[in-house]
Structure formats: structure tokens, C-alpha cells
Design an enzyme around this catalytic site. Structure first.
Site, PDB file in Angstrom:
ATOM      1  N   SER A 139      53.820  43.668  44.643  1.00  0.00           N
ATOM      2  CA  SER A 139      55.083  43.600  45.394  1.00  0.00           C
ATOM      3  C   SER A 139      55.520  44.994  45.856  1.00  0.00           C
ATOM      4  CB  SER A 139      56.150  42.917  44.541  1.00  0.00           C
ATOM      5  OG  SER A 139      57.289  42.627  45.301  1.00  0.00           O
TER       6      SER A 139
ATOM      7  N   HIS B 124      55.009  34.438  43.845  1.00  0.00           N
ATOM      8  CA  HIS B 124      55.100  35.870  44.147  1.00  0.00           C
ATOM      9  C   HIS B 124      54.558  36.765  43.035  1.00  0.00           C
ATOM     10  CE1 HIS B 124      56.404  39.575  45.900  1.00  0.00           C
ATOM     11  NE2 HIS B 124      57.165  39.851  44.849  1.00  0.00           N
TER      12      HIS B 124
ATOM     13  N   ASP C  77      54.737  31.995  48.623  1.00  0.00           N
ATOM     14  CA  ASP C  77      55.467  33.134  48.070  1.00  0.00           C
ATOM     15  C   ASP C  77      56.906  32.996  48.536  1.00  0.00           C
ATOM     16  OD1 ASP C  77      56.638  35.676  47.603  1.00  0.00           O
ATOM     17  OD2 ASP C  77      54.681  36.650  47.674  1.00  0.00           O
TER      18      ASP C  77
END
Length: 257
Positions: free
Chosen positions: A97, A225, A195
């Protein structure tokens, strides 16, 4: 930036000493090294040296995080890179991320990095955060449950996110996009088809704008995610090890010839 709160139990950075190939790992926004611990332990079990940093302001209290700028987070990862240089000849970076955003920051600055691995990296848009880009209130917003498909894991994270920190993340993404063309090392990107935080189009943008000659993408069909803690975490770890082995050897052969 001195943190005012103690580190949460289990949120510490971790280091495994292995061979001369080092893997630097970065967790994501409001996360901690605990979210990437499975990956780190698996990669280390294959003989590699692994260091997962705890980004400044993370793993303590969200008031610590509020006092950080994105430059503090870049510095955290850069300090980790310099630490690994003391132990390893070759270094790869793995980022989840926002950790993927930070990974691209370092890759644009240090051409000696052997390769990067991204998991649902943030680069162009995070829809759930866009509405706070220019707001000043509220100071903190409530954080929902982490975006993980499996229900048998617990992620150490904050219950609230500072508005100021969200704005710093968006600024980091803006700054990193301008630097993507400087990235030339091999790249492996994982993108979850489902996601609910960072749309897969973020990964597509990165692939289209970096100047790497080697760009590999793997779509995840059974992870959300935070894929580093989800159903396909072992698959991710295995693919990362294959990527590291392949390109560490390939570059060493090129240097010898």
C-alpha cells in the site's frame, strides 16, 4: 520527530540476518511491521536477510502520526535501506500500500536497488480519502476494519486516522508520481482484483510510467487490500522469493561478464 507514546506490543520493526541479499519491507498507512510479518518470516526462511521498518508515527498512537510529514516516512525507509547496506551487497524492497509508494520513492533515488515488489501500491487515487484532501475538520476520522477477506487474522492498526496524515499520504503520492520515470530496476507488482481501498488502476499507472525493462504483474483473486495478511499471503511470499532469486542472479551474472 520524537514520538510521545510507547510502541504497541507486536508493532516493532524486525530483522533477520541471512545471506548477502537483503530485503527491505515497508508496511502501509496506519499499519505496522506486524502486517508484513508473515512475508518477512517466509522470505527470511529462504536464507535472505530481511528488515521490516516501523515508519515514524506508526505503531504508537495516532497523535504521533499526526505530527509526521510524508518526508518522515520516506526517511524511515531510507534509514532502513542504509541499515541493510551494512549487512548486504544486493537489496530489494517490498512495499504494501503506502509502503509501495515509499518503495518507488527510494527506487527513483537509488539506482543500485536490485528490484522492487509492490502489493496494492497507492499512486493515483484512494477514493475513501479524496474527500478529506482540503478539509481541516474533523481532526481525526474513525477507521473501519482493515480490508482483509479472511476473518481469522488481527492487524495492529489505529482506530482513528488524522486528517493531516491523510493529506500527507496524498501529497506523497503526488510527489512520487513525478519521480516514476527515474525507476529502472526490475519490478514485480501484485494487485488485488477486489480492493476496497486502493483501486487496481493505481498499479496500472505505475507500470505505464516507470522506465523499467522488466515489469511483472500478478493479479490476486482471493485477497483484499491488505493482501500480505490475506488468503494468498503464502503465494505472494513464494512469488517474491522467485523474483528475488531470478534477478539477483541475473544481475550478478551481468556484472561478472
Amino acid at each position: 520527530m520524537l514520538e510521545r507514546y510507547p510502541i504497541l506490543s507486536g508493532a516493532e520493526s524486525f530483522f533477520f540476518k541471512g545471506n548477502h541479499i537483503g530485503i527491505l519491507i515497508s508496511h502501509g498507512f496506519i499499519g505496522t511491521p506486524q502486517s508484513v510479518q508473515f512475508l518477512g518470516e517466509y522470505i527470511a526462511s529462504q536464507g535472505y536477510t530481511v528488515y521490516a521498518v516501523r515508519l515514524k508515527g506508526h505503531g504508537t498512537h495516532y497523535e504521533d502520526m499526526e505530527r509526521c510529514t510524508y518526508h518522515d516516512w520516506v526517511q524511515s525507509l531510507e534509514e532502513g535501506y542504509r541499515f541493510l547496506q551494512q549487512h548486504c551487497q544486493d537489496i530489494f524492497i517490498l512495499g504494501q500500500s503506502m509502503g509501495g509508494t515509499l518503495t518507488m520513492q527510494l527506487a527513483s533515488k537509488y539506482p543500485k536497488i536490485k528490484g522492487v515488489m509492490l502489493i496494492n501500491a497507492a499512486m493515483t487515487t484512494i477514493p475513501v480519502m479524496e474527500e478529506f484532501k482540503h478539509k481541516q475538520e474533523p481532526r481525526f476520522i474513525d477507521e473501519g476494519a482493515p480490508d482483509i477477506k479472511t476473518d481469522d487474522v488481527f492487524e495492529i492498526t489505529y482506530t482513528k486516522a488524522p486528517i493531516r496524515s491523510i493529506q500527507q499520504l496524498l501529497a506523497l503520492m503526488d510527489d512520487t508520481r513525478r519521480k516514476l520515470t527515474s525507476v529502472t530496476c526490475p519490478k514485480l507488482a501484485f494487485r488485488s482484483e477486489d480492493d476496497h481501498v486502493v483501486p487496481p488502476e493505481n498499479t496500472d499507472y505505475i507500470l505505464a510510467h516507470i522506465h523499467s525493462g522488466i515489469k511483472e504483474t500478478i493479479t490476486l483473486y482471493n485477497s483484499y487490500h491488505v493482501a500480505s495478511m490475506d488468503y494468498e499471503k503464502k503465494f505472494i511470499a513464494e512469488q517474491c522469493c522467485l523474483f528475488i532469486e531470478k534477478y539477483a542472479r541475473k544481475q550478478r551474472r551481468a556484472e561478472i561478464s
